[in-house]
Design an enzyme around this catalytic site. Structure first.
Site, mmCIF file in Angstrom:
data_model
loop_
_atom_site.group_PDB
_atom_site.id
_atom_site.type_symbol
_atom_site.label_atom_id
_atom_site.label_comp_id
_atom_site.label_asym_id
_atom_site.label_seq_id
_atom_site.Cartn_x
_atom_site.Cartn_y
_atom_site.Cartn_z
ATOM 1 N N LYS A 110 7.392 -11.631 -4.372
ATOM 2 C CA LYS A 110 7.888 -10.829 -3.251
ATOM 3 C C LYS A 110 9.383 -11.112 -3.096
ATOM 4 C CE LYS A 110 4.091 -8.911 -1.431
ATOM 5 N NZ LYS A 110 3.887 -7.500 -1.098
ATOM 6 N N ASP A 119 8.153 -7.246 -5.904
ATOM 7 C CA ASP A 119 7.834 -6.261 -4.858
ATOM 8 C C ASP A 119 8.715 -6.545 -3.649
ATOM 9 O OD1 ASP A 119 6.757 -4.520 -3.043
ATOM 10 O OD2 ASP A 119 4.763 -5.432 -3.000
ATOM 11 N N GLU A 123 8.871 -3.000 -7.499
ATOM 12 C CA GLU A 123 8.020 -2.221 -6.588
ATOM 13 C C GLU A 123 8.749 -1.983 -5.261
ATOM 14 O OE1 GLU A 123 4.188 -4.061 -6.327
ATOM 15 O OE2 GLU A 123 3.589 -2.935 -4.556
ATOM 16 N N GLN A 182 -5.232 -5.124 -1.285
ATOM 17 C CA GLN A 182 -5.099 -5.259 0.160
ATOM 18 C C GLN A 182 -5.725 -6.579 0.598
ATOM 19 O OE1 GLN A 182 -5.347 -0.497 1.109
ATOM 20 N NE2 GLN A 182 -6.090 -1.825 2.733
ATOM 21 N N ASP A 217 4.348 2.134 -4.009
ATOM 22 C CA ASP A 217 3.203 1.592 -3.260
ATOM 23 C C ASP A 217 3.217 2.224 -1.864
ATOM 24 O OD1 ASP A 217 1.269 0.173 -1.915
ATOM 25 O OD2 ASP A 217 2.220 -1.786 -2.105
ATOM 26 N N LYS A 241 -4.486 1.780 -4.783
ATOM 27 C CA LYS A 241 -5.246 0.853 -3.942
ATOM 28 C C LYS A 241 -6.536 1.532 -3.489
ATOM 29 C CE LYS A 241 -1.432 -2.091 -2.565
ATOM 30 N NZ LYS A 241 -0.481 -2.510 -1.524
HETATM 31 MG MG MG Z 1 3.418 -3.547 -2.516
#
Ligand code: MG
Length: 365
Positions: free
Chosen positions: A162, A190, A217, A294, A242, A266
């Site tokens: 992240k 991401d 992402e 998720q 996303d 997802k």
């Molecule tokens: Mg994401």
């Protein structure tokens, strides 16, 4: 086959240790909703709705309410195989992505169990397995490298970081991971739309690119069309959608815009019905996909793995490895994790067998 009853059971399973991923993520336990679709043929379809309030505005209370008060009256008497028919009704209610996704997944599961086929076969049968990636928690760089090494030893060869809040650290992390893990591992990042502006995003991602970042992402806000296009034009790696691809209509818009080149599917938010539509759109555009997460427990992990295995466009390692964080699960048998992959069996449906004692232990009211 007709649906006779729809149940929503909220449950809570503690994690091995609290996890922090970024500004949207701190968790001590998985608090999700088990959705069960009962039928007059004696089969029951099961699915998991993982509430993510900061992304979809849904909570376990809102999901439970929607399933019990809106969807159960809507679905009783319907054939669970008639997904093109029941989505007409679901679409009349805005939002509630995860509640709708779970009821769709549970209907497919009921149909596959009734027909005696695994979902990976019913949904396309490309293969019976998915490779996994691992999302590294935000910690000092040396600890992140050690965490990655420990999962590399378990056969996982793809790592997600992240990024977006501290651009300088973003570059250092990717550099350190590349130097320590070698050229063979897949590294991606991401940003959850967190880069402050387009130029910072361009400078930072170009440098991560130099260390072999495979893709990035959602670096910038979905609404920033000009910024996203400018960024895409200055990178040699694709941007993965996303937050910009919650629905098939979002995907159509993104294909037209031309900023993304990959898609995170997802299943919890699009069910199988809309995940299929997204996968077809992705194929026409030439966008490879992966299964995003998720934060599913076992039931949801199996449901997403079934889709990822079934569709050949899901060609990148999938993020559905959150189950490895859990102290326990609702499943009677653990997720079939082998050498960095989930290898699905020939059990009908999604393959989830609920342990009733565990459900009793972890259910909330
Ligand atoms: Mg994401």
């Amino acid at each position: 086959m007709k649906i006779t009853r729809v149940e929503a059971i909220p449950y809570r399973i503690p994690l091995v240790a609290p996890v922090k991923w970024g500004f949207a993520g701190y968790m001590e336990a998985a608090e999700h909703v088990l959705v069960m679709v009962h039928t007059d043929e004696g089969v029951t379809g099961v699915a998991e709705a993982p509430a993510r309030p900061s992304i979809y505005g849904e909570s376990i209370a809102s999901i439970t309410y929607a399933v019990r008060n809106w969807f159960e009256p809507m679905f009783v008497g319907l054939d669970p195989a008639h997904n093109e028919k029941f989505w007409v009704q679901l679409d009349r209610i805005p939002g509630n992505n995860t509640a709708k996704g779970a009821i769709d997944l549970a209907c497919y599961d009921a149909v596959a169990r009734y027909r005696g086929v695994p979902l990976w076969e019913m949904l396309g049968g490309a293969s019976d397995r998915v490779r996994l990636s691992w999302m590294l928690a935000l910690r000092p760089v040396s600890e992140m490298v050690r965490e990655a090494e420990s999962f590399l030893a378990k056969g996982i060869k793809a790592f997600k970081v992240k990024v977006g809040l501290e651009p300088q650290k973003d570059i250092e992390v990717i550099k350190a991971l590349r130097e320590n893990l070698g050229d063979e591992v897949l590294l991606y990042a991401d940003a959850n739309m967190a880069y402050e502006d387009t130029n910072i995003a361009i400078r930072t991602i170009q440098k991560m690119q130099d260390h072999g970042l495979a893709f990035i992402e959602e670096p910038l806000p979905v609404w920033d069309r000009r910024g996203r296009l400018k960024l895409a034009g200055s990178l040699s790696i694709p941007i993965m959608g996303d937050e910009s691809v919650f629905t098939p209509h979002d995907v159509a818009r993104e294909i037209e815009l031309g900023a993304i080149g990959m898609i995170s599917i997802k299943a919890p938010r699009t069910g199988y019905t809309y995940s299929l539509k997204i996968s077809h759109l992705a194929e026409t555009a030439g966008f490879p996909c992966l299964m995003g997460t998720q934060g599913e427990t076992g039931v949801g992990t199996l449901a997403s793995a079934q889709f990822g295995a079934a569709r050949r466009i899901v060609s990148y390692p999938s993020e559905i490895s959150f189950f490895l964080f859990l102290q326990d699960d609702l499943l009677a048998e653990p997720v079939p994790f082998k050498d960095g992959s989930i290898v699905l069996s020939d059990s009908p449906g999604n393959g989830a067998k609920i342990d009733q004692k565990k459900l009793k232990k972890y259910r909330m009211e």
